[in-house]
Write a protein that holds these residues in place. Structure first.
Motif, PDB file in Angstrom:
ATOM      1  N   ILE A  80       0.844  -1.198   0.000  1.00  0.00           N
ATOM      2  CA  ILE A  80       0.000   0.000   0.000  1.00  0.00           C
ATOM      3  C   ILE A  80       0.878   1.246   0.000  1.00  0.00           C
ATOM      4  O   ILE A  80       1.799   1.376   0.805  1.00  0.00           O
ATOM      5  N   GLU A  81       0.560   2.161  -0.908  1.00  0.00           N
ATOM      6  CA  GLU A  81       1.173   3.491  -0.907  1.00  0.00           C
ATOM      7  C   GLU A  81       0.065   4.538  -0.900  1.00  0.00           C
ATOM      8  O   GLU A  81      -0.935   4.392  -1.615  1.00  0.00           O
ATOM      9  N   ILE A  82       0.253   5.585  -0.110  1.00  0.00           N
ATOM     10  CA  ILE A  82      -0.734   6.666  -0.013  1.00  0.00           C
ATOM     11  C   ILE A  82      -0.031   7.988  -0.285  1.00  0.00           C
ATOM     12  O   ILE A  82       1.069   8.231   0.226  1.00  0.00           O
ATOM     13  N   SER A  83      -0.671   8.853  -1.078  1.00  0.00           N
ATOM     14  CA  SER A  83      -0.042  10.134  -1.427  1.00  0.00           C
ATOM     15  C   SER A  83      -0.939  11.347  -1.189  1.00  0.00           C
ATOM     16  O   SER A  83      -0.491  12.484  -1.364  1.00  0.00           O
ATOM     17  N   GLU A  84      -2.196  11.130  -0.808  1.00  0.00           N
ATOM     18  CA  GLU A  84      -3.098  12.255  -0.586  1.00  0.00           C
ATOM     19  C   GLU A  84      -4.300  11.800   0.233  1.00  0.00           C
ATOM     20  O   GLU A  84      -4.749  10.655   0.121  1.00  0.00           O
ATOM     21  N   VAL A  85      -4.812  12.710   1.055  1.00  0.00           N
ATOM     22  CA  VAL A  85      -6.073  12.483   1.757  1.00  0.00           C
ATOM     23  C   VAL A  85      -6.926  13.736   1.600  1.00  0.00           C
ATOM     24  O   VAL A  85      -6.462  14.861   1.837  1.00  0.00           O
ATOM     25  N   LYS A  86      -8.163  13.541   1.168  1.00  0.00           N
ATOM     26  CA  LYS A  86      -9.130  14.631   1.085  1.00  0.00           C
ATOM     27  C   LYS A  86     -10.254  14.370   2.082  1.00  0.00           C
ATOM     28  O   LYS A  86     -10.585  13.215   2.370  1.00  0.00           O
ATOM     29  N   ILE A  87     -10.833  15.437   2.574  1.00  0.00           N
ATOM     30  CA  ILE A  87     -12.026  15.313   3.406  1.00  0.00           C
ATOM     31  C   ILE A  87     -13.065  16.292   2.861  1.00  0.00           C
ATOM     32  O   ILE A  87     -12.783  17.479   2.679  1.00  0.00           O
ATOM     33  N   GLY A  88     -14.248  15.757   2.527  1.00  0.00           N
ATOM     34  CA  GLY A  88     -15.218  16.538   1.793  1.00  0.00           C
ATOM     35  C   GLY A  88     -16.488  16.843   2.537  1.00  0.00           C
ATOM     36  O   GLY A  88     -16.830  16.200   3.536  1.00  0.00           O
ATOM     37  N   ASN A  89     -17.214  17.849   2.031  1.00  0.00           N
ATOM     38  CA  ASN A  89     -18.453  18.358   2.606  1.00  0.00           C
ATOM     39  C   ASN A  89     -18.243  18.909   4.015  1.00  0.00           C
ATOM     40  O   ASN A  89     -19.023  18.654   4.940  1.00  0.00           O
ATOM     41  N   ILE A  90     -17.188  19.695   4.150  1.00  0.00           N
ATOM     42  CA  ILE A  90     -16.862  20.344   5.415  1.00  0.00           C
ATOM     43  C   ILE A  90     -17.242  21.821   5.317  1.00  0.00           C
ATOM     44  O   ILE A  90     -16.841  22.518   4.377  1.00  0.00           O
ATOM     45  N   HIS A  91     -18.027  22.304   6.270  1.00  0.00           N
ATOM     46  CA  HIS A  91     -18.423  23.715   6.260  1.00  0.00           C
ATOM     47  C   HIS A  91     -17.189  24.596   6.409  1.00  0.00           C
ATOM     48  O   HIS A  91     -16.326  24.343   7.251  1.00  0.00           O
ATOM     49  N   GLN A  92     -17.127  25.645   5.584  1.00  0.00           N
ATOM     50  CA  GLN A  92     -15.887  26.392   5.456  1.00  0.00           C
ATOM     51  C   GLN A  92     -15.910  27.791   6.053  1.00  0.00           C
ATOM     52  O   GLN A  92     -14.891  28.483   6.007  1.00  0.00           O
ATOM     53  N   GLN A  93     -17.034  28.224   6.628  1.00  0.00           N
ATOM     54  CA  GLN A  93     -17.080  29.592   7.148  1.00  0.00           C
ATOM     55  C   GLN A  93     -18.020  29.673   8.335  1.00  0.00           C
ATOM     56  O   GLN A  93     -19.080  29.046   8.351  1.00  0.00           O
ATOM     57  N   ALA A  94     -17.625  30.454   9.352  1.00  0.00           N
ATOM     58  CA  ALA A  94     -18.466  30.646  10.534  1.00  0.00           C
ATOM     59  C   ALA A  94     -17.914  31.824  11.323  1.00  0.00           C
ATOM     60  O   ALA A  94     -16.825  32.338  11.043  1.00  0.00           O
ATOM     61  N   THR A  95     -18.689  32.267  12.312  1.00  0.00           N
ATOM     62  CA  THR A  95     -18.279  33.374  13.180  1.00  0.00           C
ATOM     63  C   THR A  95     -18.038  32.859  14.588  1.00  0.00           C
ATOM     64  O   THR A  95     -18.842  32.091  15.132  1.00  0.00           O
ATOM     65  N   PHE A  96     -16.912  33.267  15.164  1.00  0.00           N
ATOM     66  CA  PHE A  96     -16.539  32.847  16.509  1.00  0.00           C
ATOM     67  C   PHE A  96     -16.633  34.030  17.462  1.00  0.00           C
ATOM     68  O   PHE A  96     -16.010  35.074  17.229  1.00  0.00           O
ATOM     69  N   SER A  97     -17.415  33.893  18.531  1.00  0.00           N
ATOM     70  CA  SER A  97     -17.560  34.942  19.547  1.00  0.00           C
ATOM     71  C   SER A  97     -16.765  34.586  20.788  1.00  0.00           C
ATOM     72  O   SER A  97     -16.875  33.469  21.303  1.00  0.00           O
TER      73      SER A  97
END
Length: 380
Positions: free
Chosen positions: A178-195
């Motif tokens: 086994i060889e691995i060269s990349e990992v993607k993670i999808g459908n992740i919310h990309q924006q929010a506000t932190f108080s």
């Protein structure tokens, strides 16, 4: 108080703002202040913990930005002074401006890496519409601190991590190389506000809050690296102690996302998933598979926690799926997915089951076994 919060409280980075006595010898506009009124900055640190930009008490930031308001009001007294680290052994700090204690107490708050997103709105400091960089190498450790109701005393700003950190490892006990060269993670919310919280961040169970997550658009975050051969010993794909540059870990908005279900075929992935770039060769060195493997994963990230996902390849049927959500087909080798958690510096060890839905027609399965993994991180 939960063990995780207790640990975060114990290990959170402490930046000390010390009010040091000075002697005023010249006749200037500052003669109206006595020596104990001058505000200067100091921080304590020891060993470096990480090569990129994830901070701990042993790896302080190179600078932070501090604000102060009249206690209990939104009346600004210090408006974004930058405090730079000017020495390492011992660590020393120098503010871009000279400030003095006023006659009234002050509430302090500060941030690291929040420029461009920070705003002070109606008495509440926050990171508005924060969006992590698309590339892992450009993502930064977003931190915040609050200390209230102080006057002529040492101010200790207990910085906490606002984001979640994600790293990857792999183990191979299959019949394939086994060889691995990349990992993607999808459908992740990309924006929010932190108080920021209104209470001191060195207090029990005191953290800031994220809002507007579920209404934001989603993105795919990717980590690429030189192809790594996966052995029966755990192979680190992306870590937190890499040398010579960025470490490849992801720093993302804490959130909860339902896993993609391969049985619900559609044009696009619905729910969160991994895409792992895998090359498989058999014992005769014949190529068996060379493409992405799609893996369902349920997300439940908390601020200030490092999530270590370990892909485990083993003998048997039921692997991941071909990367086509409209017709996902089970691939060659069985894969188990472990997840362990630790604080950035580190914290509570927990186990989270990230099983993906299984199709009875599949020749194999994606089984997830949560394991309690002892977190290894820099000492504080």
């Amino acid at each position: 108080m939960t063990p995780l919060i207790e640990n975060v409280m114990k290990h959170s980075l402490s930046i000390t703002i010390a009010m040091l006595a000075v002697v005023m010898t010249a006749c200037t506009q500052d003669d109206m202040h006595d020596g104990t009124n001058l505000i200067t900055f100091e921080a304590t640190t020891s060993n470096t913990a990480r090569s990129q930009a994830s901070y701990s008490s042993s790896n302080p930031p190179s600078s932070f930005t501090v604000y102060a308001v009249k206690n209990g009001t939104s009346e600004l007294y210090i408006n974004g002074d930058v405090v730079n680290k000017t020495g390492n052994s011992p660590v020393t700090w120098e503010s871009a401006a000279t400030r003095y204690w006023p006659a009234y107490p002050l509430d302090f708050h500060a941030h690291v890496n929040g420029s461009g997103f920070y705003e002070y709105s109606e008495g509440t400091p926050r990171f508005k519409d924060f969006k992590p960089a698309a590339e892992a190498s450009h993502q930064l450790d977003l931190m915040y601190a609050v200390k209230t109701n102080l006057s002529r005393t040492t101010v200790r700003l207990n910085f906490r991590h606002a984001l979640a950190q994600v790293t990857f490892s792999a183990v191979n006990n299959s019949e394939y190389a086994i060889e691995i060269s990349e990992v993607k993670i999808g459908n992740i919310h990309q924006q929010a506000t932190f108080s920021f919280p209104s209470q001191d961040t060195d207090g029990t169970d005191v953290t800031g809050t994220w809002s507007g997550i579920e209404s934001s658009a989603t993105a795919v975050y990717s980590v690429t690296f030189n192809s790594k051969s996966v052995t029966s010993e755990k192979t680190e794909l992306t870590g937190v102690n890499a040398s010579g540059g960025g470490d490849g870990s992801l720093l993302l908005i804490p959130q909860k996302v339902t896993a993609w279900n391969p049985e619900n075929k559609s044009e696009n992935y619905i729910g969160s998933y991994f895409l792992v770039k895998v090359k498989m060769t058999d014992s005769g060195n014949a190529l068996a598979y060379n493409d992405y493997i799609a893996v369902p994963v349920a997300i439940d990230w908390k601020p200030g926690v490092r999530y270590v996902y370990t892909f485990r390849f083993s003998k048997g049927s039921n692997g991941g799926y071909t990367p086509d959500p409209s017709n996902p087909i089970s691939i060659l080798s069985s894969i188990d997915y472990d997840i362990s958690t630790e604080d950035f510096i580190p914290g509570e060890d927990t186990a989270t089951d990230i099983n993906g839905p299984q199709s009875p027609e599949s020749q194999g399965s994606i089984s997830g076994s949560g394991t309690d993994a002892a977190g290894e991180g820099p000492e504080s």
